[in-house]
Design a protein around this motif. Sequence first.
Motif, mmCIF file in Angstrom:
data_model
loop_
_atom_site.group_PDB
_atom_site.id
_atom_site.type_symbol
_atom_site.label_atom_id
_atom_site.label_comp_id
_atom_site.label_asym_id
_atom_site.label_seq_id
_atom_site.Cartn_x
_atom_site.Cartn_y
_atom_site.Cartn_z
ATOM 1 N N VAL A 66 0.971 -1.281 -0.085
ATOM 2 C CA VAL A 66 0.322 0.055 -0.359
ATOM 3 C C VAL A 66 1.096 1.053 -0.105
ATOM 4 O O VAL A 66 1.694 1.372 0.768
ATOM 5 C CB VAL A 66 -0.866 0.051 1.148
ATOM 6 C CG1 VAL A 66 -1.828 1.141 1.033
ATOM 7 C CG2 VAL A 66 -1.651 -1.414 1.045
ATOM 8 N N TYR A 67 0.790 2.331 -0.781
ATOM 9 C CA TYR A 67 1.646 3.488 -1.310
ATOM 10 C C TYR A 67 1.030 4.650 -1.236
ATOM 11 O O TYR A 67 -0.070 4.571 -2.119
ATOM 12 C CB TYR A 67 2.729 2.846 -2.446
ATOM 13 C CG TYR A 67 3.743 4.029 -3.147
ATOM 14 C CD1 TYR A 67 4.603 3.996 -1.674
ATOM 15 C CD2 TYR A 67 3.744 4.494 -4.597
ATOM 16 C CE1 TYR A 67 5.908 5.046 -2.685
ATOM 17 C CE2 TYR A 67 4.534 5.241 -4.853
ATOM 18 C CZ TYR A 67 5.199 5.756 -4.085
ATOM 19 O OH TYR A 67 6.193 6.503 -4.456
ATOM 20 N N GLN A 68 1.428 5.737 -0.518
ATOM 21 C CA GLN A 68 1.128 7.241 -0.750
ATOM 22 C C GLN A 68 2.432 8.250 -0.876
ATOM 23 O O GLN A 68 3.193 7.513 -0.276
ATOM 24 C CB GLN A 68 -0.059 7.460 0.112
ATOM 25 C CG GLN A 68 0.021 8.827 -0.073
ATOM 26 C CD GLN A 68 -0.947 9.672 0.839
ATOM 27 O OE1 GLN A 68 -0.942 9.019 1.572
ATOM 28 N NE2 GLN A 68 -1.537 11.298 0.502
ATOM 29 N N PRO A 69 2.573 7.876 -2.159
ATOM 30 C CA PRO A 69 4.180 8.788 -2.840
ATOM 31 C C PRO A 69 3.805 10.240 -2.276
ATOM 32 O O PRO A 69 2.785 10.574 -1.356
ATOM 33 C CB PRO A 69 3.894 9.155 -4.265
ATOM 34 C CG PRO A 69 2.502 8.425 -4.777
ATOM 35 C CD PRO A 69 1.563 7.973 -3.627
ATOM 36 N N SER A 70 5.242 10.735 -1.813
ATOM 37 C CA SER A 70 5.289 12.047 -1.067
ATOM 38 C C SER A 70 6.234 13.126 -1.164
ATOM 39 O O SER A 70 7.488 12.190 -1.169
ATOM 40 C CB SER A 70 4.977 11.422 0.929
ATOM 41 O OG SER A 70 5.317 12.733 1.084
ATOM 42 N N LEU A 71 6.265 14.135 -2.049
ATOM 43 C CA LEU A 71 7.629 14.707 -1.651
ATOM 44 C C LEU A 71 8.429 14.905 -0.879
ATOM 45 O O LEU A 71 8.903 16.003 -0.813
ATOM 46 C CB LEU A 71 6.744 15.667 -2.848
ATOM 47 C CG LEU A 71 6.520 15.959 -3.923
ATOM 48 C CD1 LEU A 71 6.062 16.759 -5.391
ATOM 49 C CD2 LEU A 71 7.459 15.027 -5.348
ATOM 50 N N LYS A 72 7.922 15.145 1.076
ATOM 51 C CA LYS A 72 8.499 15.210 1.330
ATOM 52 C C LYS A 72 9.540 14.046 2.634
ATOM 53 O O LYS A 72 9.921 13.998 3.022
ATOM 54 C CB LYS A 72 7.300 15.114 3.113
ATOM 55 C CG LYS A 72 6.375 16.828 2.845
ATOM 56 C CD LYS A 72 5.280 16.648 3.635
ATOM 57 C CE LYS A 72 4.989 17.665 2.818
ATOM 58 N NZ LYS A 72 2.950 18.435 4.686
ATOM 59 N N TYR A 73 9.315 12.989 1.596
ATOM 60 C CA TYR A 73 9.983 11.771 1.841
ATOM 61 C C TYR A 73 11.535 12.048 1.567
ATOM 62 O O TYR A 73 11.885 12.965 1.085
ATOM 63 C CB TYR A 73 9.982 10.927 0.848
ATOM 64 C CG TYR A 73 10.901 9.404 1.250
ATOM 65 C CD1 TYR A 73 10.108 8.527 1.992
ATOM 66 C CD2 TYR A 73 11.731 8.936 0.001
ATOM 67 C CE1 TYR A 73 10.927 7.874 2.393
ATOM 68 C CE2 TYR A 73 12.209 7.163 0.846
ATOM 69 C CZ TYR A 73 11.366 6.887 1.876
ATOM 70 O OH TYR A 73 12.341 5.928 1.720
ATOM 71 N N GLN A 74 12.383 11.710 2.483
ATOM 72 C CA GLN A 74 13.581 11.975 2.466
ATOM 73 C C GLN A 74 14.120 10.812 2.304
ATOM 74 O O GLN A 74 15.793 11.519 1.855
ATOM 75 C CB GLN A 74 14.114 12.681 3.979
ATOM 76 C CG GLN A 74 13.437 13.534 5.540
ATOM 77 C CD GLN A 74 14.177 15.049 4.396
ATOM 78 O OE1 GLN A 74 15.244 15.589 3.982
ATOM 79 N NE2 GLN A 74 12.406 15.928 3.450
ATOM 80 N N ASP A 75 15.090 9.959 2.708
ATOM 81 C CA ASP A 75 15.283 8.882 2.026
ATOM 82 C C ASP A 75 15.479 9.095 0.491
ATOM 83 O O ASP A 75 14.863 7.219 -0.026
ATOM 84 C CB ASP A 75 15.022 7.444 2.822
ATOM 85 C CG ASP A 75 15.996 6.192 2.871
ATOM 86 O OD1 ASP A 75 17.070 7.212 2.822
ATOM 87 O OD2 ASP A 75 15.605 5.306 2.994
#
Length: 340
Positions: A271-280
């Motif tokens: 289950v995946y929600q993309p995010s532009l706040k992801y840091q890795d």
Amino acid sequence: MSTAFKYSIKKIRFDENYEPADSTRLTTNFANLARGEQRQENLRKTLRMINNRFNTLAHWDNPNADRYSVEVDIISANLDVEGNGDTFPVIETLQTTIVDHKENKRIDGMIGNSFSSYVRDYDFSVVLLDHFAKNPGTPPPEDFGDLHGKLFQSLLNSEAYQSEFNKQPVICLSVSTSKTYERTTNQHPILGVEYKQDEYSLTDDYFHKMGLTVRYFMPAGSVAPLAFYFAGDLLSDYTDLELISAISTMETFQKIYRPEIYNANSTAAQVYQPSLKYQDYSLTQIVYDREERSQMAVKQGKFTEEAFIKPYQDILEAWAAKYNVAEAADTNAVANKHAA
């Protein structure tokens, strides 16, 4: 009120010497890369990434991963509304050509890939922002995207498009950061694992008015699914190499533009929600001004309003009210048959 509504097609090669045309939207991925002191190095590295990804996916009979290279042409569709020679650049997409160095031949790749539209800037950055400012918390206007959708479909039904291209375009974009996607058991040998979204995004609805359906696939070696917008049957209308040309081209642009999603150091979960706040995530060695891109969208939307929407408003509204996509397609099919 009659109107000519005549389209013309121009091609510009996207290579290390590429310079954006005056009519090209500056928010377009390939145009943004071709500016500044490192423009040529940006372009060279981008093309290298596309070629490497293509050879990784087209791995059969390709032991050294160097059998193929990809050529990219920018396709600009210009519309002459009144038939007086004045044109407006309504649509820009990419066309790929695959060079098979083993067989010494050139193979048609995908038409579509990226999608650039001044009218879409106007819709999202002028019409939609104004609507939400006046009506916060409400859905978009019912006719949002209607004109743009008909312009796109009229282009595909035009003699200009059909004389150049023999297939419908496939547009490959990023998944939406506002939606959740769930991995399915369906797996395609080239496109990879299919994901399904919890509900359609505003972009999905907008592209639906263009006559395009969406499916989401995560190819082998990718870390997030891509959104594929198409008409017809994505899985049977295109060859393996055509699909690979779209994946390799657009995944490269997404790694540069949205590294938080497409160059992440971990793969999308069940289950995946993309995010532009992801840091890795890892950065490419390619300079890209994302902040400028977002600012330019509003400027370009207002430019479209002044240069296209307002001057031709009555003509566009009258044309859109009468334009029937099915009738246009049937008429063009008959014309092409007689021409053949």
